[in-house]
Design a protein around this motif. Structure first.
Motif, short mmCIF file in Angstrom:
data_model
loop_
_atom_site.label_atom_id
_atom_site.label_comp_id
_atom_site.label_asym_id
_atom_site.label_seq_id
_atom_site.Cartn_x
_atom_site.Cartn_y
_atom_site.Cartn_z
N GLN A 100 39.52 88.01 -96.31
CA GLN A 100 39.20 87.00 -95.63
C GLN A 100 37.81 86.71 -95.70
N PHE A 101 37.03 85.69 -95.67
CA PHE A 101 35.91 85.37 -95.67
C PHE A 101 35.51 84.25 -94.51
N GLY A 102 34.39 84.32 -94.13
CA GLY A 102 33.93 83.51 -93.16
C GLY A 102 32.63 83.23 -92.83
N ARG A 103 32.03 82.00 -92.73
CA ARG A 103 30.90 81.57 -92.54
C ARG A 103 30.40 81.02 -91.21
N LEU A 104 29.42 81.65 -90.66
CA LEU A 104 29.13 81.28 -89.39
C LEU A 104 27.51 80.97 -89.40
N SER A 105 27.30 79.52 -88.74
CA SER A 105 25.89 79.05 -88.71
C SER A 105 25.40 79.09 -87.06
N VAL A 106 24.51 79.70 -86.85
CA VAL A 106 24.16 79.83 -85.30
C VAL A 106 22.78 79.00 -85.20
N PRO A 107 22.69 78.04 -84.64
CA PRO A 107 21.30 77.33 -84.29
C PRO A 107 20.56 78.46 -83.42
N VAL A 108 19.30 78.35 -83.75
CA VAL A 108 18.47 79.07 -82.92
C VAL A 108 17.26 78.15 -82.58
N PRO A 109 16.45 78.24 -81.32
CA PRO A 109 15.49 77.63 -80.81
C PRO A 109 14.52 77.39 -81.89
N GLY A 110 13.71 76.44 -82.02
CA GLY A 110 12.77 76.13 -83.15
C GLY A 110 11.51 77.14 -82.37
#
Length: 85
Positions: free
Chosen positions: A3-13
């Motif tokens: 299995q493969f997954g991609r996660l994008s976590v926004p961080v404060p600028g």
């Protein structure tokens, strides 16, 4: 099975400090700038980040509000009196 997954976590600028690239002096692996404190040039080791045109990010070594020498710093030495123009 696999299995493969991609996660994008926004961080404060993070507002980066930027100076003209010409203000940063490179000697070997060391990057330095001069800041002005009480009328004297003070040498600071800095860590740089992205280059944006003729500017470079300063990630560490200089605090917001400090004055960085951008012109005429080639002959400066630490502690030398300077005049802001």
């Amino acid at each position: 099975l696999g299995q493969f997954g991609r996660l994008s976590v926004p961080v404060p600028g993070n507002a980066a400090l930027r100076v003209r690239a010409s203000a940063v002096r490179v000697r070997g692996q060391l990057e330095t700038v001069f800041v002005v404190e009480e009328g004297r040039a003070r040498l600071r080791l800095v860590k740089t980040g992205k280059r944006l045109g003729d500017e470079v990010e300063l990630l560490s070594g200089v605090e917001e509000g400090e004055r960085v020498v951008v012109d005429g710093g080639d002959g400066l030495v630490d502690g030398q009196p300077v005049e802001i123009r």
